[in-house]
Structures are given as structure tokens and as C-alpha cells.
Design a protein around this motif. Structure first.
Motif, PDB file in Angstrom:
ATOM      1  N   LYS A   1       0.823  -1.212   0.000  1.00  0.00           N
ATOM      2  CA  LYS A   1       0.000   0.000   0.000  1.00  0.00           C
ATOM      3  C   LYS A   1       0.856   1.260   0.000  1.00  0.00           C
ATOM      4  O   LYS A   1       0.550   2.228  -0.699  1.00  0.00           O
ATOM      5  CB  LYS A   1      -0.919  -0.017   1.217  1.00  0.00           C
ATOM      6  N   GLN A   2       1.937   1.282   0.768  1.00  0.00           N
ATOM      7  CA  GLN A   2       2.705   2.510   0.937  1.00  0.00           C
ATOM      8  C   GLN A   2       4.055   2.489   0.225  1.00  0.00           C
ATOM      9  O   GLN A   2       4.733   3.511   0.159  1.00  0.00           O
ATOM     10  CB  GLN A   2       2.935   2.768   2.439  1.00  0.00           C
ATOM     11  N   GLY A   3       4.449   1.356  -0.286  1.00  0.00           N
ATOM     12  CA  GLY A   3       5.783   1.219  -0.856  1.00  0.00           C
ATOM     13  C   GLY A   3       6.074   2.147  -2.023  1.00  0.00           C
ATOM     14  O   GLY A   3       7.132   2.815  -2.036  1.00  0.00           O
ATOM     15  N   PRO A   4       5.217   2.264  -3.031  1.00  0.00           N
ATOM     16  CA  PRO A   4       5.571   3.088  -4.190  1.00  0.00           C
ATOM     17  C   PRO A   4       5.898   4.541  -3.845  1.00  0.00           C
ATOM     18  O   PRO A   4       6.839   5.110  -4.413  1.00  0.00           O
ATOM     19  CB  PRO A   4       4.323   2.988  -5.067  1.00  0.00           C
ATOM     20  N   THR A   5       5.150   5.119  -2.919  1.00  0.00           N
ATOM     21  CA  THR A   5       5.428   6.513  -2.578  1.00  0.00           C
ATOM     22  C   THR A   5       6.750   6.671  -1.837  1.00  0.00           C
ATOM     23  O   THR A   5       7.294   7.770  -1.759  1.00  0.00           O
ATOM     24  CB  THR A   5       4.291   7.076  -1.707  1.00  0.00           C
ATOM     25  N   ASN A   6       7.279   5.559  -1.326  1.00  0.00           N
ATOM     26  CA  ASN A   6       8.541   5.584  -0.601  1.00  0.00           C
ATOM     27  C   ASN A   6       9.664   4.864  -1.347  1.00  0.00           C
ATOM     28  O   ASN A   6      10.670   4.483  -0.756  1.00  0.00           O
ATOM     29  CB  ASN A   6       8.359   4.949   0.784  1.00  0.00           C
ATOM     30  N   GLY A   7       9.483   4.660  -2.649  1.00  0.00           N
ATOM     31  CA  GLY A   7      10.546   4.105  -3.468  1.00  0.00           C
ATOM     32  C   GLY A   7      10.695   2.608  -3.403  1.00  0.00           C
ATOM     33  O   GLY A   7      11.743   2.080  -3.818  1.00  0.00           O
ATOM     34  N   LEU A   8       9.730   1.893  -2.869  1.00  0.00           N
ATOM     35  CA  LEU A   8       9.819   0.440  -2.783  1.00  0.00           C
ATOM     36  C   LEU A   8       8.708  -0.181  -3.633  1.00  0.00           C
ATOM     37  O   LEU A   8       7.550   0.238  -3.565  1.00  0.00           O
ATOM     38  CB  LEU A   8       9.697  -0.030  -1.332  1.00  0.00           C
ATOM     39  N   HIS A   9       9.082  -1.196  -4.394  1.00  0.00           N
ATOM     40  CA  HIS A   9       8.128  -1.868  -5.279  1.00  0.00           C
ATOM     41  C   HIS A   9       8.268  -3.369  -5.107  1.00  0.00           C
ATOM     42  O   HIS A   9       9.379  -3.888  -4.975  1.00  0.00           O
ATOM     43  CB  HIS A   9       8.388  -1.497  -6.739  1.00  0.00           C
ATOM     44  N   VAL A  10       7.129  -4.033  -5.143  1.00  0.00           N
ATOM     45  CA  VAL A  10       7.089  -5.481  -4.977  1.00  0.00           C
ATOM     46  C   VAL A  10       6.847  -6.111  -6.336  1.00  0.00           C
ATOM     47  O   VAL A  10       5.913  -5.755  -7.061  1.00  0.00           O
ATOM     48  CB  VAL A  10       5.984  -5.897  -3.999  1.00  0.00           C
ATOM     49  N   LEU A  11       7.674  -7.077  -6.691  1.00  0.00           N
ATOM     50  CA  LEU A  11       7.498  -7.873  -7.895  1.00  0.00           C
ATOM     51  C   LEU A  11       7.441  -9.323  -7.451  1.00  0.00           C
ATOM     52  O   LEU A  11       8.472  -9.896  -7.036  1.00  0.00           O
ATOM     53  CB  LEU A  11       8.651  -7.668  -8.885  1.00  0.00           C
ATOM     54  N   GLY A  12       6.242  -9.919  -7.475  1.00  0.00           N
ATOM     55  CA  GLY A  12       6.087 -11.239  -6.891  1.00  0.00           C
ATOM     56  C   GLY A  12       5.363 -12.213  -7.797  1.00  0.00           C
ATOM     57  O   GLY A  12       4.643 -11.836  -8.729  1.00  0.00           O
ATOM     58  N   TRP A  13       5.612 -13.485  -7.467  1.00  0.00           N
ATOM     59  CA  TRP A  13       4.976 -14.583  -8.229  1.00  0.00           C
ATOM     60  C   TRP A  13       4.047 -15.333  -7.295  1.00  0.00           C
ATOM     61  O   TRP A  13       4.475 -15.912  -6.298  1.00  0.00           O
ATOM     62  CB  TRP A  13       6.066 -15.488  -8.793  1.00  0.00           C
ATOM     63  N   TRP A  14       2.774 -15.290  -7.645  1.00  0.00           N
ATOM     64  CA  TRP A  14       1.764 -16.057  -6.932  1.00  0.00           C
ATOM     65  C   TRP A  14       1.269 -17.167  -7.847  1.00  0.00           C
ATOM     66  O   TRP A  14       0.954 -16.935  -9.019  1.00  0.00           O
ATOM     67  CB  TRP A  14       0.572 -15.166  -6.549  1.00  0.00           C
ATOM     68  N   ARG A  15       1.153 -18.379  -7.305  1.00  0.00           N
ATOM     69  CA  ARG A  15       0.800 -19.516  -8.131  1.00  0.00           C
ATOM     70  C   ARG A  15      -0.704 -19.748  -8.231  1.00  0.00           C
ATOM     71  O   ARG A  15      -1.127 -20.817  -8.647  1.00  0.00           O
ATOM     72  CB  ARG A  15       1.507 -20.769  -7.615  1.00  0.00           C
ATOM     73  N   GLY A  16      -1.492 -18.760  -7.920  1.00  0.00           N
ATOM     74  CA  GLY A  16      -2.932 -18.863  -8.078  1.00  0.00           C
ATOM     75  C   GLY A  16      -3.597 -17.546  -7.742  1.00  0.00           C
ATOM     76  O   GLY A  16      -3.089 -16.751  -6.939  1.00  0.00           O
ATOM     77  N   VAL A  17      -4.745 -17.306  -8.352  1.00  0.00           N
ATOM     78  CA  VAL A  17      -5.476 -16.064  -8.104  1.00  0.00           C
ATOM     79  C   VAL A  17      -5.953 -16.006  -6.663  1.00  0.00           C
ATOM     80  O   VAL A  17      -5.887 -14.959  -5.999  1.00  0.00           O
ATOM     81  CB  VAL A  17      -6.667 -15.945  -9.084  1.00  0.00           C
ATOM     82  N   ALA A  18      -6.430 -17.122  -6.140  1.00  0.00           N
ATOM     83  CA  ALA A  18      -6.937 -17.140  -4.769  1.00  0.00           C
ATOM     84  C   ALA A  18      -5.832 -16.792  -3.773  1.00  0.00           C
ATOM     85  O   ALA A  18      -6.063 -16.063  -2.787  1.00  0.00           O
ATOM     86  CB  ALA A  18      -7.528 -18.511  -4.458  1.00  0.00           C
ATOM     87  N   ARG A  19      -4.608 -17.304  -4.017  1.00  0.00           N
ATOM     88  CA  ARG A  19      -3.485 -16.996  -3.122  1.00  0.00           C
ATOM     89  C   ARG A  19      -3.154 -15.508  -3.152  1.00  0.00           C
ATOM     90  O   ARG A  19      -2.808 -14.914  -2.126  1.00  0.00           O
ATOM     91  CB  ARG A  19      -2.257 -17.813  -3.513  1.00  0.00           C
ATOM     92  N   LEU A  20      -3.270 -14.909  -4.340  1.00  0.00           N
ATOM     93  CA  LEU A  20      -3.019 -13.471  -4.442  1.00  0.00           C
ATOM     94  C   LEU A  20      -4.084 -12.700  -3.679  1.00  0.00           C
ATOM     95  O   LEU A  20      -3.778 -11.718  -2.981  1.00  0.00           O
ATOM     96  CB  LEU A  20      -2.978 -13.044  -5.914  1.00  0.00           C
ATOM     97  N   LYS A  21      -5.340 -13.140  -3.783  1.00  0.00           N
ATOM     98  CA  LYS A  21      -6.403 -12.472  -3.036  1.00  0.00           C
ATOM     99  C   LYS A  21      -6.179 -12.601  -1.538  1.00  0.00           C
ATOM    100  O   LYS A  21      -6.407 -11.654  -0.763  1.00  0.00           O
ATOM    101  CB  LYS A  21      -7.752 -13.079  -3.415  1.00  0.00           C
ATOM    102  N   ASP A  22      -5.720 -13.783  -1.102  1.00  0.00           N
ATOM    103  CA  ASP A  22      -5.433 -13.962   0.329  1.00  0.00           C
ATOM    104  C   ASP A  22      -4.348 -13.010   0.794  1.00  0.00           C
ATOM    105  O   ASP A  22      -4.393 -12.490   1.928  1.00  0.00           O
ATOM    106  CB  ASP A  22      -5.005 -15.405   0.602  1.00  0.00           C
ATOM    107  N   THR A  23      -3.364 -12.798  -0.065  1.00  0.00           N
ATOM    108  CA  THR A  23      -2.277 -11.878   0.293  1.00  0.00           C
ATOM    109  C   THR A  23      -2.789 -10.452   0.443  1.00  0.00           C
ATOM    110  O   THR A  23      -2.412  -9.729   1.370  1.00  0.00           O
ATOM    111  CB  THR A  23      -1.175 -11.926  -0.771  1.00  0.00           C
ATOM    112  N   LEU A  24      -3.662 -10.040  -0.466  1.00  0.00           N
ATOM    113  CA  LEU A  24      -4.158  -8.666  -0.454  1.00  0.00           C
ATOM    114  C   LEU A  24      -5.187  -8.437   0.636  1.00  0.00           C
ATOM    115  O   LEU A  24      -5.369  -7.307   1.104  1.00  0.00           O
ATOM    116  CB  LEU A  24      -4.752  -8.310  -1.812  1.00  0.00           C
ATOM    117  N   GLY A  25      -5.880  -9.487   1.025  1.00  0.00           N
ATOM    118  CA  GLY A  25      -6.873  -9.355   2.081  1.00  0.00           C
ATOM    119  C   GLY A  25      -8.076  -8.570   1.627  1.00  0.00           C
ATOM    120  O   GLY A  25      -8.475  -8.590   0.445  1.00  0.00           O
TER     121      GLY A  25
END
Length: 920
Positions: A833-857
Motif C-alpha cells: 500500500k505505501q511502498g511506491p510513494t517511498n521508493g519500494l516496489h514489490v514484484l512477486g509470483w503467486w501460483r494462483g489467483v486465490a493466493r493473491l487475493k489472500d495476500t491482499l486481504g
């Protein structure tokens, strides 16, 4: 009053008297005319009686004597006697004059005995034809010519044929062999008069399944003789009608009333004569066949076509002579009248006929030069033609003469059809080579796209074994059978070019390419030819690609002709293209049709020419597939090893210095990041872009995600395909590293998938070698490291890239937390949520849509602004694509890419190839 009445009555009486007088005169004149007519009729009837009885025997006929006794008939007999004496005076030398007439009108083989010409090949160039053709001889008694009675006077009998007349032959019982001999003799006299190729013969026999005139078998293997299906008279009639329409259009355009007039004026044989022999069975043809036959006969002679009808009862239009057989040797002819019996010439010896036919066939093959090579298609000088008006190039040969293919306003687009192995690819090479040899790259631009599997046209671009390329080629696409988007991209490019040219034409107040080039000589306006092989793949699905491709193709086909943009669409099976049923706009614009042997639905439905076409031939038709436009051409071998390549190298040596190499798109090979122009051009910038893959487009365009300070500037790779996932994150890291000076960006790498650890380790080493800090964090340490990153977020002051492989594998560990403290998952969500404004970016690999949704909450999907989906169905991706329906079926080596800041809908990309340790 009385006086007036008397005067009026007198006038009426005078008028009536005058009327009675005029009526009397009229009736008298009519009576006299009637009497004169009756007298004339009586004289004519007496003349007829005398002629029937014979003047010498007329006195013995009682009917003649009775009528001759009338004084009014006295002059009839004396007048007939005068006519007889005059006739004898004129006819005394009649037989000799007839022989001289036939000798003059039927020179050489047309009238001479077979011993003088049979077996010899004709030498006449075919500009003019003999007026008469011998069929036999006839005799009259000497008494009829004022000679000695009982002495027969013989003279030759001949009939007109080529350019002069049709011929109708009627049989008698058991006379078929005599008729065959008569027809055979006439045809062989014609074929032996002219040089090979000047005459074409068509044979149709309703009663024969195969052989017609078997002594001519050797000719049937050449273009000189065609035997037609006895059940398909309509095909022969259509072919003849087509020749007549085509030839009439040609000669009328040139200003001549007939083909004969054109030959005589120009001194050239522009078309061969054609003789169509139709054997009937004495029964009437079908009404529609009779109507067509009469239409053909009325215009055939002017087009150099003569009909010989055998037992076909009909009245033809135009000049027609008749021969009616009496028995096996005798006949009567309209040339001599019914009172004179013609003795037909004896049949030609069958063995000698077969030998003569074989010699003519051999001479024809020799004249045509035998099989022609690809080099024979090429001009003596390269690049001398101009394309302002049209493109014109030979693609094959017919009877030794080149057959040209014309692409221009009249025939703007081409449709090519032929089943596998029919020579379609070879034809395309012959066409491309012939065009490229005649027009420079400034006059012609080629875009070649092959949807089928294989690399048929990959050689047009530089390769490992051959550095040369075809300078005219701007784009070469191969193995794109699964990449329909690339075909769509080509159509979009052509549509954009069409708009650009239309705007330029409007600016210069012109409508056609030729006018634009004249008004804007400094502009670059080559004719564009787009070749799309197996184009039906564009319409393989019922989706947005098919709908948009259909719309673009119809627009280009309709408007492209005026701006010099031409389509050549090729397919193995045109019948399978359902997208165009009910939308004939494209096919109607493809007035140029090329049918390979056994091709279906390319020519008109009634045109079956391709069915009988031999191997290595093609039917070239510039008339929308109508039969009269057929030209059968032998296509030389252009695809053999080294043949086309030799021409390409010559063109490359001539033009390569001023024309760059074409873009090669090979759907079977993933692009290499280090060879991408976009990667090579990367330099340090304030707003770096993570390159994820190559766009499926005409230009070599890299697709990536700009990592700015805007919310959601992270990248998620979704799916279970490790190779593609590794490739996407690897290319993202390497491209980002090149956009920062050494030491100005930190990479935090964590791989939670054991099989991917070596690849991540190799990437970390490469990043370190580039001068960047690359920290590798284990799965066990990742929750703590994420927490530290979250705490340092406001004060870090550095650009950081958190790269995660298999985020879902570490979710249980991230979710654990001590009482009163945040979990690692909470810290990760903070970074998202706050990383881009502070120069941090996440590049990640999720092996399923549901797992990505779980991560985002419960925060939804806004924190992931860009993603690349691998083996994920389209309907699962809708929540990450603003709720729109996503049409995507996973396929190997491809990813569906969506960047919320730049895309209105997702697009397919090709992940870059990541070299494996065992790669050469």
C-alpha cells in the motif's frame, strides 16, 4: 334558299361521281395486277414443271404440253432454252474452275493429298487461314456442261471453317466410322497447316466415356487437344463463352471488329484458333444448353472459334455449312447443293495419323521449351519497373509464354487456395521473387505472415546460416498459428497506413496512389503487398479478435485499392472460413483468384478448372473466378534449395545498404532480452520500467510496467508455470538494474520454490556484478525482513525492489504473529500500500489467483496495479481487471498482461527467453 339547296345537291352529286370514277380506276388496276400476277405465277409454275421434267424431256410431259398450249405461255420455253444455252456456255469450264478455286482457297495441307503433308509439322505462323478445307470430290455428267454425254467431269469439294463458318454434320445408319474419318481428316489438315500452338481443339462426345478420336491420343497430353467430360457439356460451353467474352473485350478495346481483322492489321497471332467438335446422338440438347450453344455460335467466328456439330439437331446463328452422309462414302453438302453427291475422301491411315499427332505434340513441347525454371521469370535487369499504376509480374508459363499476375485498381486483392502439397507455398515464392526482381524496395513493400506451423518464409529475414534478407520485406511472421493477435496487429498497422495515405491524398486533392506519387514526388509511397498464408486462423474463434479482424480486413479490402495497399490471402480450405458467411465484402474485392490443383471454393462455384489442373500448375483468374478468366500456368520450382536464395542474395547486395532488415516474428521462439532494442537502449532514468516481455505487434516493442510513486506500482505474476514466471521476473530485474547507476538501487530477493533457487541465485550474482546490492533472503527469514522493510519505509531514502518467487508458499509463515504485534503478512500489505510513494516496489509470483487475493486481504485489488497471468483462465482474472470480462485461454510461452495505468483491456505478451544452464 331553293337555289342554294340545288347548288349544294349538285356539288354532292359531282363528288360522288368523282368517287365512283376513282373506285373504278382502282378496281381496274387491281384486276389488271391480279391478272398479271396470275400470269406470272402460271409462268413460274410452268418453269418449275419444265425444270423438274428436264428441258429435253419437257415435251413428253402432258402437264407441260397442256400449259404450253396457252398462247400467253409461248415465251416461257424459249426463255428457258436461252438460259440453258447461256448456262452451258458459262459452265463449259465449270469443273476446271472449281478445281482452281479449291486449289487457291485450300493451299497446302488444306487441300493437297495427304501424301504431301501427312506427318509433317506445320510452319504457318497463324496470322491468316485458308478459306477452304477439302472433304472429297464430286462429278457431273458431261451433258450438263455442254460436253459429251456420259463422260463424268470431276471437281474438288471443300468447306469453309476457320474464321469463315461452322460445320454441321448429320449421320446416316452405320456411318460413325466415316464421320470420325471426316472429322479426323479436317482436324489433321488444320493442325498440319499451322505451327504448333496456333490451333486448339476441344472434343466432346455424349456417347463416349473416355476416348474420342483415339488416333489423336498423343495430342491430348498437350494443350493442343482437350477431351471434355461427356456429362459436363456446360463446362465446355462456359469455357467457350468465356473465351468469346475475353477476346471480344480485347479486340474491341483495341478497335477491331474481329480477331481476324486484328491479326491482319497487326500481323501477329494474338490468340490461337479454337475448334470445338461436339458429337451428339441425334437427340435435342437441353433447352438451356441449346440456348447457350446458339449464343456461342453467333459470336464465335469473330473470336476465332469454329464449331463442328455431329448429330446435334439445332439451327445455329452465324454462317453454317452442312454435310449429310448418304452412306459410308457419300454425302451431300450445302456447298454443292442436294443434286450433287460428294464422294468423301478415304480415311487417313490410322498408324500415320498417330505418328503425325505425336510429331505435332513433340514439336509443341519443343516450341514451348519444356519445363521453365524460376530464372525464366526474372527480368534481365533488376528493379527497372515502377509501381505507380500497378504491379505486374509473370508467375508461370502457358505454352512457353509467360502468364502475368496483375495487382492494381482493377484486381486489388488476391485469394489463393490449394490443399496441402498442391504447391501453394512454391507459388507464393514465385510471386514474391518475380515482383521483387522487377520493383525496387522503394516501389514495393512486403509484409509476409504465415499462420501455419513451420518456417516457410523465415529465410526472407537474416538467419544463422544466411546473413542476407529480402530488402523489400518489412515484416516476416512465421509460426503464428496460435498468435492470432499478431495477424490482428498487422491489420491494425495496415489500417493506420491506409489512414495516413488517405490523409496525404486529401491534402494533395487526389484520390489514387498514382496521383499522390505524381503530386508528392518526394514522399515515400511504395505499393504495399501483405501476404497472409492460412489467413483463416484469424477467425478461428468467436471472440473479439475475430470480430475486429473481420472489420479491419473488410475496410482494408474495400479502400486499400486506391491507396496502393493490397492483400494476398492464402488458405488450404477456404470453405472453412465461417467468419465471412454473410459478409462477402472481402471475397468480392478479391477479384484475382489463384487456384492450385484440387482447390475448392476459390474460383466461382461453376468453375471446375482447378479440379483437373495438373501438379505444378495453377489456374490464374483475374475475373473473380468466372470461367472465362481462366489461365492455366505451369509454375516453376521457386522453393527448391538455393533457388530463391540466389535471387535474394543478389537483391540484398544491391539494396541492403539503403534498406534495413525486416522484423522477424517467430511464434515458435521466445525473444531474447539482451537482443531487444528496448533493453539495449536502457539508461538510468528517474522513472524506471520493468520489462516483462515482448508485445505481439508489427514493431519489436517491449511491454513493461513503469515503477513510479503512484499507488499500486507493483507487479504480480500469476500462475503455476515456473519457466515463464522465472523469465518475467528475471527480465524485470535485469531491465531495472540497467536504469539505475551502480549502487543506487537495492534488490531483496526471496525464492520460496526450491526448483527456482538456482535461477534466483544466478540473478543475484549478475545484479551484484552490475554494481547493485542484491540480498537473498530465505523463506524462514522473510517475515522478519519484510517487517524491517516496513519499519524503514519512511526513512530509507533509497530505491528498493522486493522480488518474491512463490509468495503463496510462505503465506503460512507470514500470517503467524505474536500477541499484540503485526504479522509478516500485515507488513507485506503495508509495503504494497505505501511502498511506491517511498521508493519500494514489490514484484512477486503467486501460483494462483486465490493466493493473491489472500495476500491482499480485504483491501481489494487496487494495491496491485499490473499483472501478468500465465496458466490462469480469463474468468478468474476479472476482479483484477476492473470487473470486465477477460477472454483468455492459457497457452504455452504466452502471458496475459494488464497495467491499470495504461491498458483499457489486457494484451498478450511473450515472456523473454531466460537462458538455462544447459542452453547452447
Amino acid at each position: 334558299m331553293r337555289r342554294k339547296a340545288n347548288e349544294q345537291r349538285a356539288r354532292v352529286v359531282a363528288a360522288l361521281d368523282q368517287l365512283r370514277h376513282q373506285i373504278g380506276l382502282a378496281l381496274g388496276a387491281a384486276r389488271n395486277a391480279r391478272l398479271a400476277a396470275e400470269l406470272e405465277l402460271a409462268k413460274l409454275e410452268l418453269e418449275q414443271l419444265v425444270v423438274r421434267a428436264g428441258i429435253d424431256r419437257a415435251g413428253e410431259d402432258p402437264r407441260v404440253a397442256e400449259r404450253a398450249a396457252d398462247p400467253a405461255m409461248a415465251g416461257v420455253l424459249s426463255w428457258l432454252d436461252t438460259v440453258r444455252r447461256q448456262f452451258y456456255a458459262e459452265w463449259a469450264d465449270g469443273p476446271n474452275r472449281l478445281r482452281e478455286l479449291v486449289a487457291a482457297g485450300a493451299p497446302g495441307p488444306a487441300g493437297r493429298p495427304p501424301s504431301e503433308w501427312l506427318g509433317r509439322v506445320g510452319t504457318s505462323r497463324g496470322v491468316t487461314a485458308p478459306e477452304l478445307w477439302r472433304i472429297g470430290e464430286a462429278s457431273v455428267d458431261g451433258a450438263s456442261a455442254g460436253r459429251t454425254p456420259g463422260v463424268e467431269l470431276t471437281f474438288d469439294v471443300a468447306v469453309p471453317l476457320l474464321d469463315e463458318s461452322h460445320l454441321s454434320i448429320t449421320s446416316a445408319p452405320r456411318t460413325r466410322p466415316a464421320i470420325d474419318a471426316l472429322v479426323e481428316s479436317l482436324l489433321l489438315r488444320v493442325l498440319s497447316t499451322f505451327e504448333p500452338g496456333a490451333v486448339k481443339v476441344h472434343l466432346w462426345d455424349i456417347g463416349q466415356l473416355t476416348t474420342v478420336l483415339p488416333n489423336f491420343y498423343a495430342l491430348s497430353r498437350t494443350s493442343a487437344l482437350t477431351v471434355h467430360d461427356p456429362t459436363r457439356l456446360v463446362d465446355l460451353l462456359d469455357e467457350l463463352a468465356g473465351h468469346i467474352r475475353r477476346i471480344h473485350a480485347h479486340i474491341l478495346q483495341a478497335g477491331y471488329p474481329s480477331l481476324r481483322a486484328m491479326r491482319r492489321a497487326t500481323g501477329k497471332r494474338v490468340e490461337p484458333w479454337r475448334i470445338a467438335v461436339l458429337y451428339g446422338n441425334g437427340e435435342s440438347l437441353l433447352p438451356e444448353q441449346l440456348r447457350e450453344l446458339k449464343r456461342i455460335a453467333s459470336g464465335a467466328l469473330a473470336a476465332g472459334i469454329s464449331l463442328i456439330l455431329v448429330d446435334v439437331p439445332t439451327t445455329l446463328g452465324g454462317a453454317v455449312e452442312t454435310i449429310s452422309l448418304v452412306d459410308e462414302r457419300r454425302a451431300v453438302s450445302s456447298m454443292t447443293g442436294t443434286d450433287i453427291v460428294v464422294r468423301l475422301d478415304p480415311p487417313l491411315p490410322p498408324g500415320q495419323v498417330g505418328t503425325a499427332a505425336a510429331r505435332i505434340a513433340e514439336a509443341l513441347v519443343a516450341k514451348q521449351g519444356g519445363p521453365r525454371s524460376f530464372d525464366d521469370l526474372l527480368p534481365t535487369e533488376l528493379g527497372r519497373e515502377h509501381s505507380a499504376r500497378e504491379l505486374r509480374a509473370p508467375v508461370g508459363f502457358s505454352e512457353g509464354e509467360p502468364v502475368e499476375l496483375v495487382i492494381g485498381d482493377a484486381t486489388p486483392h488476391a485469394l489463393i487456395g490449394g490443399p496441402s502439397g498442391s504447391g501453394k507455398t512454391n507459388f507464393l515464392y514465385a510471386l514474391l521473387g518475380s515482383l521483387a526482381a522487377r520493383y525496387s524496395p522503394d516501389e514495393l513493400a512486403l509484409y509476409v505472415l504465415d499462420f501455419k506451423e513451420g518456417v516457410s518464409f523465415a529465410g526472407l529475414a537474416p538467419g544463422r546460416k544466411d546473413e542476407s534478407w529480402l530488402p523489400h520485406a518489412r515484416l516476416v511472421g512465421v509460426n503464428v498459428n496460435t498468435d492470432r493477435e499478431f495477424g490482428l496487429a498487422l491489420l491494425r498497422f495496415l489500417a493506420d497506413e491506409l489512414r495516413r495515405r488517405s490523409a496525404a491524398a486529401k491534402e494533395h486533392e487526389v484520390t489514387h496512389l498514382a496521383e499522390l506519387r505524381e503530386q508528392d514526388p518526394e514522399g515515400h509511397w511504395p505499393r504495399i503487398v501483405a501476404v497472409i498464408d492460412e489467413f483463416q486462423y484469424l477467425f478461428a474463434g468467436r471472440d473479439a479478435v475475430t470480430a475486429l479482424a473481420t472489420s479491419l480486413l473488410e475496410d482494408i479490402a474495400r479502400r486499400g485499392r486506391s491507396q496502393g495497399i493490397h492483400l494476398i490471402l492464402a488458405s488450404q480450405d477456404v470453405a472453412g472460413i465461417e467468419a465471412f458467411w454473410g459478409k462477402p465484402a472481402v471475397f468480392e474485392q478479391c477479384t484475382l483468384r489463384i487456384a492450385m490443383p484440387k482447390a475448392r471454393r476459390v474460383l466461382a462455384d461453376t468453375n471446375q478448372a482447378a479440379v483437373a489442373a495438373p501438379r505444378w500448375h495453377a489456374v490464374i483468374n483475374h475475373e473473380s473466378g468466372i470461367a472465362h478468366g481462366n489461365q492455366l500456368a505451369h509454375i516453376p520450382d521457386a522453393s527448391a534449395k538455393g533457388v530463391f536464395a540466389g535471387l535474394q542474395r543478389r537483391l540484398w547486395e544491391r539494396y541492403a545498404s539503403s534498406h534495413g532488415q525486416p522484423r522477424l516474428f517467430d511464434g515458435a521462439h521466445a525473444p531474447v532480452l539482451t537482443e531487444s532494442p528496448a533493453f539495449r537502449e536502457l539508461t538510468p532514468v528517474a522513472r524506471p520500467k520493468a520489462l516483462l516481455g515482448q508485445s505481439i505487434d508489427v514493431a519489436d516493442i517491449a511491454r513493461g510496467v513503469e515503477l513510479s510513486g503512484a499507488p499500486g506500482r507493483h507487479v504480480a505474476v500469476i500462475g503455476t508455470a515456473p519457466r515463464e514466471a522465472l523469465s518475467i521476473l528475471d527480465s524485470a530485474a535485469r531491465s531495472l538494474a540497467r536504469q539505475f547507476p551502480p549502487g543506487r538501487v537495492d534488490f531483496v530477493l526471496s525464492c520460496l520454490v526450491d526448483t527456482c533457487v538456482p535461477a534466483v541465485t544466478e540473478l543475484a550474482d549478475w545484479l551484484a556484478a552490475e554494481g547493485h546490492k542484491a540480498e537473498v533472503v530465505s523463506g524462514a527469514d522473510l517475515p522478519d525482513r519484510v517487517g524491517v522493510l516496513a519499519e524503514e519505509l519512511p526513512t530509507a531514502g533509497r530505491r528498493r525492489m522486493l522480488m518474491l518467487w512463490g509468495v503463496d508458499a510462505v503465506l503460512p509463515a507470514l500470517e503467524r504473529k505474536a500477541p499484540g504485534q503485526q504479522s509478516g503478512l500485515d507488513h507485506l500489505r503495508t509495503l504494497l500500500k505505501q511502498g511506491p510513494t517511498n521508493g519500494l516496489h514489490v514484484l512477486g509470483w503467486w501460483r494462483g489467483v486465490a493466493r493473491l487475493k489472500d495476500t491482499l486481504g480485504f483491501a481489494g485489488t487496487d494495491d496491485i496495479g499490473a499483472w501478468a497471468a500465465l496458466d490462469v483462465q480469463g474468468n478468474d482474472l476479472s476482479p483484477f481487471c476492473a470487473g470486465q470480462v477477460v477472454h483468455w485461454s492459457p497457452r504455452p510461452g504466452r502471458a496475459l498482461f494488464f497495467d491499470r495505468s495504461t491498458h483499457s483491456s489486457p494484451e498478450v505478451i511473450i515472456p523473454y527467453h531466460r537462458p538455462e544452464p544447459d542452453d547452447d
